[in-house]
Scaffold this motif. Structure first.
Motif, PDB file in Angstrom:
ATOM      1  N   LEU A 220      32.514  42.722  32.555  1.00 12.00           N
ATOM      2  CA  LEU A 220      32.427  43.902  33.404  1.00 12.00           C
ATOM      3  C   LEU A 220      31.042  44.026  34.020  1.00 12.00           C
ATOM      4  O   LEU A 220      30.902  44.394  35.192  1.00 12.00           O
ATOM      5  CB  LEU A 220      32.766  45.156  32.599  1.00 12.00           C
ATOM      6  N   LEU A 270      38.602  44.069  34.674  1.00  7.96           N
ATOM      7  CA  LEU A 270      37.814  43.512  35.773  1.00  7.96           C
ATOM      8  C   LEU A 270      38.446  43.872  37.117  1.00  7.96           C
ATOM      9  O   LEU A 270      37.758  44.214  38.082  1.00  7.96           O
ATOM     10  CB  LEU A 270      37.712  41.994  35.635  1.00  7.96           C
ATOM     11  N   LEU A 273      37.884  47.623  37.842  1.00  4.23           N
ATOM     12  CA  LEU A 273      36.497  47.879  38.227  1.00  4.23           C
ATOM     13  C   LEU A 273      36.264  47.447  39.672  1.00  4.23           C
ATOM     14  O   LEU A 273      35.647  48.177  40.454  1.00  4.23           O
ATOM     15  CB  LEU A 273      35.541  47.147  37.288  1.00  4.23           C
TER      16      LEU A 273
END
Length: 454
Positions: A220, A270, A273
């Motif tokens: 992340l 991921l 985000l």
């Protein structure tokens, strides 16, 4: 069901639908060149004057192996291969010119790879000028190329601009040094910044960054840092791709272990985000993996419902004929597909003898043409009308399956029309899959055919 639960439910192997039927369902039979060219001529005659044609050129050479890459490529530092390959490309183009019997109107032209900027600027100019010599350019033509930040020079950018290019796509992937080390693609932010600014100074009106989530060693923090750096440059478009781990197809991926690759929950994090960052920066979701700023032509085309999708991905105009030149290139002639042989020497030998060497192909049935159009409507225009010709090929369970998606707020649907909601943009591939009769009735499973949707 909340968004996270839906993502978990629909994170299954699904085609990317750059064609229908998708390549695994073409079979391995080599089409007769004469039959293929008849279809090409038919499609050309139907569409050249009204829409023009698209041309994709595959330039397969790379100086280094990027271990995540599943493209057809040849690793070499011998630049002596350039002239012979360009000669072969131009000879292959002449075969199509002879088939057309009149000058083609080029609407779109894209250089892909491999690494197109492996080739010297003057050689790229020779190639493009050779393609243009006996062609016309559509008033709204768009030329684009894929550039590797490490070897795309200002000379490359200027040379291609001078022959008509206005869009460039840079393979950024991730800025984290550890991720770059594992995928064997080290490139600094300063390098990417330099080539991005150079393109804009020269006059390119659209710069795209390719980013990938799910890469080995990716976390992340690295994705967050990558987007922070991207925000300093604000490319006009961003493609945020899912890493496709297919080591049974790509030997370079076999150096990774499962421990290096984010698990399903980690990859979804991921993805989430990245989507949050894209929204914060003002990018709109255009379609499968593609995002753009509101001033970009891709966004404008989406709003005008004139997006198209083919083996070059999303593009801004609907051409019925895509001619693929080069080893492994795939052509789409509306009623048929054909792929060139992947071996460079065999490709060059055939071209220099004024022949095509086709590795595989597929001739569409009437049903295929109708379903192809339906899937394009879903993936490009976010809607689908249930016409009488389409209804004839819908499976008996389709109403129940669509109602499930409607209950989940992924689509709205009635007896006449399907519309994809904003939430449903994440699940375009899953929606299209319901109309994929080849996949629905496949005798073998699709787990090793396609990557997961997220």
């Amino acid at each position: 069901m909340d968004r996270e639960s839906l993502i978990e439910k629909y994170n299954v192997p699904v085609p990317r639908y750059t064609s229908y039927p998708t390549v695994p369902f073409w079979g391995n039979e080599r089409p007769e060149v004469e039959d293929w060219l008849k279809v090409v001529k038919r499609t050309f005659d139907e569409s050249n004057v009204s829409n023009g044609i698209s041309v994709y050129v595959h330039l397969p050479y790379c100086e280094k192996l990027c271990t995540y890459c599943a493209c057809t490529k040849v690793i070499t530092r011998n630049h002596g291969v350039e002239d012979q390959y360009i000669d072969a490309l131009l000879k292959e183009w002449q075969i199509y010119l002879d088939t057309f019997q009149e000058k083609p109107i080029i609407r779109e032209l894209h250089l892909g790879g491999g690494t197109p900027t492996f080739f010297k600027p003057e050689n790229l100019q020779r190639l493009i000028n050779g393609l243009k010599q006996n062609s016309k350019l559509h008033p709204e033509h768009e030329f684009s190329f894929e550039g590797h930040p490490n070897n795309t020079t200002r000379e490359h950018l200027q040379a291609l601009y001078d022959v008509g290019f206005r869009r460039v796509s840079y393979g950024v992937q991730d800025f984290d040094p550890e991720v770059q080390r594992v995928i064997n693609r080290p490139q600094s932010f300063e390098t990417v910044k330099e080539v991005t600014l150079a393109a804009r100074e020269i006059g390119y009106h659209s710069v795209n960054f390719d980013l990938i989530y799910g890469l080995p060693k990716q976390q992340l923090s690295s994705v967050s840092d990558t987007f922070d750096k991207v925000s300093e440059l604000m490319p006009d478009r961003i493609a945020y791709y899912s890493y496709a781990h297919v080591p049974w197809k790509t030997k370079g991926q076999r150096i990774f272990t499962d421990a290096d690759i984010p698990d399903s929950a980690g990859k979804r994090a991921l993805y989430d985000l990245g989507n949050e960052k894209l929204a914060e920066l003002g990018y709109s979701d255009v379609g499968m993996d593609h995002f753009s700023l509101p001033h970009d032509e891709l966004y404008i085309a989406r709003e005008a419902k004139r997006l198209h999708r083919n083996f070059m991905g999303y593009n801004t105009s609907h051409t019925e004929l895509l001619v693929g030149l080069g080893a492994s290139s795939i052509s789409d002639a509306k009623y048929a597909y054909a792929q060139n042989i992947k071996l460079i020497k065999a490709y060059e030998e055939a071209s220099m003898n004024d022949k095509l060497n086709l590795e595989k192909g597929y001739f569409l049935s009437d049903e295929d043409v109708i379903v192809k159009r339906a899937i394009l409507d879903i993936t490009c225009r976010r809607e689908l009308s249930f016409t009488d010709d389409l209804k004839a090929y819908l499976p008996a369970t389709i109403k129940e399956e669509l109602q499930v998606l409607a209950d989940e707020k992924i689509i709205t649907v009635d007896n006449e029309k399907l519309i994809v909601t904003d939430l449903g943009m994440i699940f375009l591939r899953n929606i299209a899959k319901l109309f994929d009769n080849k996949l629905r009735y496949a005798k073998s499973g699709e787990d090793n055919m396609f990557s997961k949707s997220i």
